[in-house]
Design a protein around this motif. Structure first.
Motif, PDB file in Angstrom:
ATOM      1  N   ALA F  16       0.838  -1.202   0.000  1.00  0.00           N
ATOM      2  CA  ALA F  16       0.000   0.000   0.000  1.00  0.00           C
ATOM      3  C   ALA F  16       0.869   1.246   0.000  1.00  0.00           C
ATOM      4  O   ALA F  16       0.584   2.224  -0.703  1.00  0.00           O
ATOM      5  N   LYS F  17       1.949   1.217   0.773  1.00  0.00           N
ATOM      6  CA  LYS F  17       2.821   2.385   0.812  1.00  0.00           C
ATOM      7  C   LYS F  17       3.478   2.615  -0.544  1.00  0.00           C
ATOM      8  O   LYS F  17       3.642   3.758  -0.993  1.00  0.00           O
ATOM      9  N   SER F  18       3.820   1.533  -1.172  1.00  0.00           N
ATOM     10  CA  SER F  18       4.443   1.643  -2.486  1.00  0.00           C
ATOM     11  C   SER F  18       3.467   2.241  -3.501  1.00  0.00           C
ATOM     12  O   SER F  18       3.824   3.134  -4.283  1.00  0.00           O
ATOM     13  N   ARG F  19       2.241   1.770  -3.480  1.00  0.00           N
ATOM     14  CA  ARG F  19       1.221   2.334  -4.385  1.00  0.00           C
ATOM     15  C   ARG F  19       0.996   3.809  -4.085  1.00  0.00           C
ATOM     16  O   ARG F  19       0.828   4.622  -5.000  1.00  0.00           O
ATOM     17  N   LEU F  20       1.016   4.141  -2.815  1.00  0.00           N
ATOM     18  CA  LEU F  20       0.776   5.537  -2.443  1.00  0.00           C
ATOM     19  C   LEU F  20       1.929   6.426  -2.914  1.00  0.00           C
ATOM     20  O   LEU F  20       1.714   7.499  -3.478  1.00  0.00           O
ATOM     21  N   CYS F  21       3.155   5.960  -2.700  1.00  0.00           N
ATOM     22  CA  CYS F  21       4.315   6.729  -3.175  1.00  0.00           C
ATOM     23  C   CYS F  21       4.224   6.945  -4.683  1.00  0.00           C
ATOM     24  O   CYS F  21       4.472   8.048  -5.187  1.00  0.00           O
ATOM     25  N   ALA F  22       3.879   5.892  -5.404  1.00  0.00           N
ATOM     26  CA  ALA F  22       3.813   5.995  -6.864  1.00  0.00           C
ATOM     27  C   ALA F  22       2.693   6.940  -7.298  1.00  0.00           C
ATOM     28  O   ALA F  22       2.867   7.757  -8.213  1.00  0.00           O
TER      29      ALA F  22
END
Lengths: 188, 188, 188, 188, 188, 188
Positions: F16-22
């Motif tokens: 989820a954090k990765s998707r949010l960063c992207a």
């Protein structure tokens, strides 16, 4: 007055964080004449999954070793004539320049050069001073006084010296030495 | 990787901000081996009414002058034998130590000491390197080579030197000089 | 130790920012026993176009007037018997309770109640203390001593009092008064 | 609208963090008329090694106890006539002033003063209100009504009171009391 | 719940800042199911002299034009048969693919292709939807219904269409069109 | 150039954090033409006790599932004729519109509609493109080509299609389909 926040990927140990806080404190004080107690540094550590640059997560590089400690270890090894240890601390392209020499590239060359000059020499350190460069190496200055014995066995001491080192990734890549040996020898 | 935010009371000019950004960039890179392009510095300037420490608003101190420029101006004045200008750049308790000398406290003492040693000397600079200290002064190293004329009128050049200065609030408080003059003279 | 950053839409004047900085400093110190000089407050002002909540830009509400000043102005008007000014500082639903009274809703009721009790009364203020509530009103305490004349013309002074006010949007909505008048009268 | 970020050395428990968030929320709302739901508070906790002021790491002081709870515990002990517990909650230089008294410095003095005035008294609390001071103490106001028995055994109740306390590091250093006892007694 | 702070070099106008705030709000909400009113966006603008990356100050690039507006202007020009204006909105390597066609590279090819298919066509827009790509272009979807006249002069309307555009630096580089014209024609 | 800090209550997993960063990276780049490597995203996670809005701590909502994955799973189930799984991915009020159809509300209606049109169809995907809406749903576009068999058993392939989905809390609430089937059939 300044408050400095530094955002880092987590993974640095307390010693590295302490060095970083101190380096940032000092950096500010070279421009802003703030009394020490008004400079606050905060490190914010984020997990690797909470950091993205250019759409890519990054792995934090391990902290660089303290370049002053690297230099000190080298000087200790040289003083103890532990050439093998000293040699392991040298990086690619290492050169050393002493008063009156051309750049030398090996410790053996140095030993050969020094042989007719003094029986031995011991360093007392006044200070190690360390700064970043705009390139990849750090710079370490150390200064103090030399004591030892001339080739004829008479003692000397209190001779001022200063060394300048370049340190890259924990290895020495350059040493430049100045001292008052010639001055002293000339007047003795 | 690191992102550095520095909060300042507004009022610093672009040159000071630029020096501050650079100093913070370098400070990080002595601990964290980040490639240059991944170190980001942001200065956040707040008005004096938007900053309070200990329940009190503060007035920002003016930026310190660049200590490397101060040193350079002093060296230029000395080379031009403009002793009056040079003297105005000296702070309280100034001392200067040259190869083989005790600490001298006046430029006149230096001139007297140098008179029998060379007719004149000119400095070529390799680099000025500047770092904060834990005290109030900044430290400036400058190194390069000397050229000039011996008392007998013969020329010399390419003699290595390094100077270390302490600079406080734009004034020099200490100079330490090392060079290979004795070494060169001895071998010539 | 704490550093407090408060992000605001720009538009508050220096006095409001100063009050806000002080209120935040004090708020921290009721929980964290930090020495005053280690609490730093930074206000970051952004333009209205640089702030969005819920997908909508917002207009900043004007700063609330200092409730202690509102109370002080009301008390000054009352002491000067400027009932009209005082009345203009009352908000909807205002009530005032004095020692031994039920809540009164008009200044005229107060004047009628006070008439047989003293000819006049003057307040010396020890302190105004001001705090937010969890509701929309602020709370102001003021305390000190009363002096004046009894109905028979004899003077009194040094009688302790404390007032508690609720202030909403610059208007008083409640006043509660305690004092030692009955105690003093009883013993005199 | 405001967003408040507070940077703290880690180590505070959830209750302290909750009190801190609430205190910061309230502090803003005394200046900025923001609706409650638009005030956001974020606490950023950094490890001790990630915080430096004046070149020195700091140890976070433990959170101060909730001063309202300290006051409540003292009042409960007094009501239960547990003088020893109450005495342990008093700090150096404690004074207490009641209607018509000079400052008293011991609980025994209070008990002696109260003896001829009422057999016992019980407090019903309307509210505790707590605020920081600019000094090291916190201020707690508590108000409500008194009930009890007069020396002749007749009952009283509904008498308004307000107490003001100063609390330093969890100990009471000052109590000031106002109430309508004299007013009530005088009219009964 | 999330609070988003975005640090920018100053110089963007209100419209660009508004679009940026909205894009950041929406970006969070695709991952975090926060109610709209709890997403706060703050843009912090710093002067160019207060921003440094990799030891270098940077000049902010001008904001990109709103790609949805670019697309809308192109579609309006096409509908008005203002081919010259439309052509000026095409970037290098532009291709357009319509139902049953190979990619066409010029508007003239499109006009030739459309001539036997309908006399004219007008678009009613249901929505423009715009998103970034991982590459340098933005993507714009627009959909709605077509009305117009068949070559025989009979009218049609309510035919669903969707266009997908790629937009780079304010110029169209690709258009893909789907619609129900063949379906409708086949059933009519 | 931009640096984006997003403050979140902790509890989101790495994906989820990765998707949010992207998503935040992409959001910036639709307005600011920054090269990818100069966009930095930092997520700051705070504990629930370190976050307060409107005087209330909040519980973070679990991350929304990736809407593109939800759509892909639905399309896979449909292709595998696993209607039961597909049905479980439909949210309240689901409608689907295909070329030439009115909105259909059940998968059975779709199957009935498709039966006379092709024996089966398989999708090759060029891209899934996903964007937030201003409402609660996310939007997913997927496009590519269809292959399969006509009712008479002859094969087709390379027919362009595009689907638009609305996804709410992990369930599909709307599907709109465009393709060149009629165009192809008409020309074959």
């Amino acid at each position: 007055m300044p408050v400095i926040e530094c955002h880092l990927i987590e993974g640095y140990d307390d010693a590295a964080k302490s060095r970083l806080c101190a380096a940032l404190t000092d950096a500010v004080r070279i421009v802003v004449p703030a009394p020490a107690e008004s400079v606050t540094v905060l490190l914010h550590e984020v997990s690797a999954s909470a950091y993205m640059r250019g759409g890519t997560h990054r792995t934090p590089a391990p902290a660089l070793p303290d370049p002053a400690q690297t230099v000190r270890a080298f000087l200790d090894a040289m003083e103890a004539r532990d050439l093998e240890s000293a040699r392991n601390m040298l990086g690619a392209g290492f050169t050393m320049t002493f008063p009156g020499t051309d750049p030398m590239t090996s410790l053996d060359a140095l030993v050969a050069w020094a042989a007719p000059r003094y029986r031995f020499v011991t360093k007392s350190y006044t200070a190690f001073e360390c700064l970043p460069s705009q390139d990849e190496h750090a710079i370490v200055y150390c200064r103090g006084t030399l004591s030892g014995e001339w080739p004829d066995g008479t003692a000397f001491d209190g001779i001022r010296f200063i060394d300048r080192f370049e340190v890259m990734q924990g290895l020495l890549t350059r040493q430049d030495v100045w001292n008052d040996i010639a001055e002293t020898r000339g007047t003795s």
